[in-house]
Design a protein around this motif. Structure first.
Motif, PDB file in Angstrom:
ATOM      1  N   ILE A 110      19.755  51.881 -33.661  1.00 55.67           N
ATOM      2  CA  ILE A 110      20.543  50.993 -34.515  1.00 55.67           C
ATOM      3  C   ILE A 110      19.668  50.574 -35.693  1.00 55.67           C
ATOM      4  O   ILE A 110      18.562  50.081 -35.503  1.00 55.67           O
ATOM      5  CB  ILE A 110      20.991  49.722 -33.757  1.00 55.67           C
TER       6      ILE A 110
ATOM      7  N   TYR B 294      26.242  44.822 -30.322  1.00 62.50           N
ATOM      8  CA  TYR B 294      25.209  44.892 -31.357  1.00 62.50           C
ATOM      9  C   TYR B 294      25.437  43.886 -32.480  1.00 62.50           C
ATOM     10  O   TYR B 294      24.607  43.781 -33.386  1.00 62.50           O
ATOM     11  CB  TYR B 294      25.140  46.296 -31.958  1.00 62.50           C
TER      12      TYR B 294
ATOM     13  N   TYR C  17      31.070  48.543 -30.027  1.00 60.18           N
ATOM     14  CA  TYR C  17      29.802  48.136 -30.626  1.00 60.18           C
ATOM     15  C   TYR C  17      29.598  46.632 -30.746  1.00 60.18           C
ATOM     16  O   TYR C  17      28.618  46.186 -31.347  1.00 60.18           O
ATOM     17  CB  TYR C  17      29.651  48.784 -32.010  1.00 60.18           C
TER      18      TYR C  17
END
Length: 148
Positions: free
Chosen positions: A72, A32, A29
């Motif tokens: 998200i 992000y 991740y």
């Protein structure tokens, strides 16, 4: 923002969630994360993930049959202004913590736009430590917003 140690407090509170180490979360991740943001802790619930960083709480919602579509959502720690806790009763209900946060960017009084996120926990989990951490953070944020 001061580093918060969610560590084992959240692990004990998330019931069916499985703790995922920060390195594994970073591998999957990191795209992000914002510049300089650091993952502190995270948990996986089947396909979805909750990541605690030094800046925000990130919710990763993998959607659809393949899980390729991903949503998200972030709650910035500096915008949390209230926390509510409800413990489980003797029936089938679970414990809950609801975090209320400001959605408007400037954190200015009298023009607030609020959002809320509910966390549900197994009835055997002691959610009081997580409530205290988030409540202390909310109080600090309120004092900053109100100039105290």
């Amino acid at each position: 923002m001061a580093k918060l140690n969610f560590g084992g407090l959240v692990q004990g509170a998330l019931g069916n969630a499985v703790e995922v180490n920060a390195e594994e979360l970073s591998n999957e991740y990191s795209k992000y994360l914002f510049e300089g943001e650091v993952i502190q802790n995270g948990f996986k619930l089947i396909r979805d993930v909750i990541i605690f960083t030094d800046i925000r709480i990130i919710f990763v919602d993998k959607q659809g049959a393949s899980g390729k579509k991903t949503s998200i959502k972030s709650i910035y720690l500096s915008h949390i202004i209230d926390v509510e806790m409800e413990t489980a009763g003797s029936g089938l209900d679970d414990s809950e913590i609801t975090v209320t946060y400001l959605e408007n960017v400037n954190r200015i009084g009298h023009n607030e736009i609020f959002g809320a996120q509910k966390f549900e926990f197994g009835k055997k989990m002691d959610i009081t430590p997580l409530y205290r951490i988030l409540g202390t953070l909310a109080l600090k944020n309120r004092n900053e917003i109100n100039g105290k």
